[in-house]
Design a protein around this motif. Structure first.
Motif, mmCIF file in Angstrom:
data_model
loop_
_atom_site.group_PDB
_atom_site.id
_atom_site.type_symbol
_atom_site.label_atom_id
_atom_site.label_comp_id
_atom_site.label_asym_id
_atom_site.label_seq_id
_atom_site.Cartn_x
_atom_site.Cartn_y
_atom_site.Cartn_z
ATOM 1 N N GLU A 154 0.829 -1.209 0.000
ATOM 2 C CA GLU A 154 0.000 0.000 0.000
ATOM 3 C C GLU A 154 0.863 1.258 0.000
ATOM 4 O OE1 GLU A 154 -2.516 -0.271 3.383
ATOM 5 O OE2 GLU A 154 -3.862 -1.764 2.502
ATOM 6 N N THR A 155 1.878 1.232 0.851
ATOM 7 C CA THR A 155 2.749 2.408 0.928
ATOM 8 C C THR A 155 3.471 2.640 -0.392
ATOM 9 O OG1 THR A 155 3.091 1.966 3.272
ATOM 10 C CG2 THR A 155 4.608 3.499 2.205
ATOM 11 N N GLY A 158 1.226 4.380 -2.691
ATOM 12 C CA GLY A 158 1.070 5.781 -2.320
ATOM 13 C C GLY A 158 2.284 6.598 -2.743
ATOM 14 N N LEU A 189 5.158 8.993 5.444
ATOM 15 C CA LEU A 189 4.704 7.651 5.043
ATOM 16 C C LEU A 189 5.748 6.601 5.372
ATOM 17 C CD1 LEU A 189 2.911 8.279 1.622
ATOM 18 C CD2 LEU A 189 1.928 8.120 3.909
ATOM 19 N N ALA A 195 4.997 -0.306 7.362
ATOM 20 C CA ALA A 195 4.341 0.035 6.102
ATOM 21 C C ALA A 195 5.306 0.397 4.979
ATOM 22 C CB ALA A 195 3.387 1.186 6.323
ATOM 23 N N ASP B 181 -5.445 1.575 -2.059
ATOM 24 C CA ASP B 181 -4.189 1.658 -1.323
ATOM 25 C C ASP B 181 -3.775 3.101 -1.088
ATOM 26 O OD1 ASP B 181 -4.209 -1.036 -1.319
ATOM 27 O OD2 ASP B 181 -2.694 -1.301 -2.874
ATOM 28 N N CYS B 182 -4.045 3.943 -2.091
ATOM 29 C CA CYS B 182 -3.674 5.351 -1.927
ATOM 30 C C CYS B 182 -4.497 6.008 -0.835
ATOM 31 C CB CYS B 182 -3.856 6.105 -3.248
ATOM 32 S SG CYS B 182 -2.527 5.792 -4.425
ATOM 33 N N ARG B 184 -5.465 4.680 1.833
ATOM 34 C CA ARG B 184 -4.816 4.321 3.093
ATOM 35 C C ARG B 184 -3.694 5.298 3.420
ATOM 36 N NH1 ARG B 184 -7.372 -0.437 3.290
ATOM 37 N NH2 ARG B 184 -7.185 -1.310 5.361
ATOM 38 N N GLN B 185 -2.966 5.705 2.384
ATOM 39 C CA GLN B 185 -1.861 6.630 2.615
ATOM 40 C C GLN B 185 -2.374 8.035 2.909
ATOM 41 O OE1 GLN B 185 0.902 4.841 2.902
ATOM 42 N NE2 GLN B 185 -0.603 3.249 2.359
ATOM 43 N N ARG B 188 -3.134 8.110 6.438
ATOM 44 C CA ARG B 188 -1.937 8.246 7.271
ATOM 45 C C ARG B 188 -1.461 9.701 7.314
ATOM 46 N NH1 ARG B 188 2.382 4.194 5.304
ATOM 47 N NH2 ARG B 188 3.433 4.857 7.208
#
Lengths: 195, 195
Positions: A154-155, A158, A189, A195, B181-182, B184-185, B188
């Motif tokens: 996921e990271t 991003g 991030l 992550a 997924d983005c 999720r970032q 964060r």
DNA sequence: TCAGTTAGGAACCGAATGGTACCGAATTTT
DNA sequence: AAAATTCGGTACCATTCGGTTCCTAACTGA
């Protein structure tokens, strides 16, 4: 065999790639291509089939040079931790932006938007390149102690989005102002090692 | 006054905008424009000056509709907290990606890369639109208790990059996999209320 | 009603597009 | 030295590009 070429095909391809990079597919007219490649029509159509073919070849070349170099950088353990290398990558973009505003952006990124002539083949190439970048980031993230595979994936995605977005902004001369701030967000991030 | 128009200029403009959105400036040939706008050359050149003018007008229209709507969404306190609205914006992109892959992407984003005919005027328009988006995000971030101006500005730019990157990926049909997924970032980056 | 105005459409424009055919020159192989 | 081959360059091709001109049909205001 007979008369040898008077120009270096690789060098010519390289110039073609840079033109596509700069102005895109449609805006790179054949005459412009010939001028920057410094060859004539005869040589062009003999060495490369046609405009679309050389565009595809240019994408391949970008993959083999710039993208590969980037992925190699991301996976070079001599350059520090995964975190350091990821920050280094964004630092490079920032430096590019500081110097000339990164007005050329990233050919991959430009082509993604361009979708020039968008045969399935073009798209497949672009998708593969994107995946290579994503995986490069992913593997660098996974090096860290306690890294979680799902979270790192996921990271990575991003970070990939930030990367592409930054290069897009460069096209309009905006990344110089943005790059530094984006790096701060990359750091955030990267804060959680899982992550 | 005399004979009235048989077509709705706004409606025609809208169709032109969507064509530019889809294929970019160069690829939108005049004949293609006329076909999708459902008018003939005479009407076209009388109502709009030329191709470049209508492109600029199309960018304005995008600004006045899509961008404005987005900024309005980001600043509508009836829709929840700033955090909620920002997540809602990315949720919209994710939904778009889930539905049709977001293959059109974002016209602003596409134009940034296209740099079509790139007069200074075009670039200024694009920069202004980018700034409006950034400020929309910034203001939503600043609503949060204890928000820091500098940190929020940085975060806004990071979010902007993610947003643009995601829309770029949509052009190649990749955002469906990436959007979740983005988000999720984004979450964060929204975790620290000061930023 | 009718003069004035503006729409829509077709014909037409020069320039540029990507691409092909062919030529003479250069170079290698026999 | 001659034959074979492949180069670079030019002339040419049909098509399409964005754009203009002009004519006629349609509508309005007086």
């Amino acid at each position: 065999m007979a008369r040898p070429r008077e120009f270096d095909p690789e060098e010519a391809m390289d110039k073609a790639m840079r033109l596509f990079w700069d102005v895109g597919y449609e805006d790179a007219s054949l005459s412009e291509l010939l001028a920057t490649m410094e060859i004539t029509k005869g040589s062009f159509y003999k060495a490369f089939q046609d405009k679309h073919s050389i565009y595809l070849a240019a994408l391949d070349r970008y993959d083999e040079t710039v993208i590969s170099e980037t992925v190699r950088y991301l996976s070079d353990r001599n350059l520090g931790s995964g975190r350091t290398r990821i920050l280094g990558l964004f630092g490079k973009v920032a430096e590019l932006a500081r110097r000339d505003g990164d007005r050329m952006g990233c050919l991959l990124c430009n082509a993604l938007v361009d979708k020039a002539a968008e045969g399935g083949e073009t798209e497949a190439k672009l998708q593969a390149m994107v995946l290579r970048l994503e995986n490069g980031l992913f593997r660098a993230l996974m090096e860290r102690a306690g890294a979680d595979e799902v979270l790192s994936r996921e990271t990575a995605r991003g970070l990939l989005s930030i990367y592409l977005g930054l290069r897009v902004l460069g096209r309009a001369g905006l990344s110089a102002a943005m790059a530094g701030d984006c790096i701060r967000q990359v750091e955030r991030l990267l804060a959680d090692p899982r992550a």
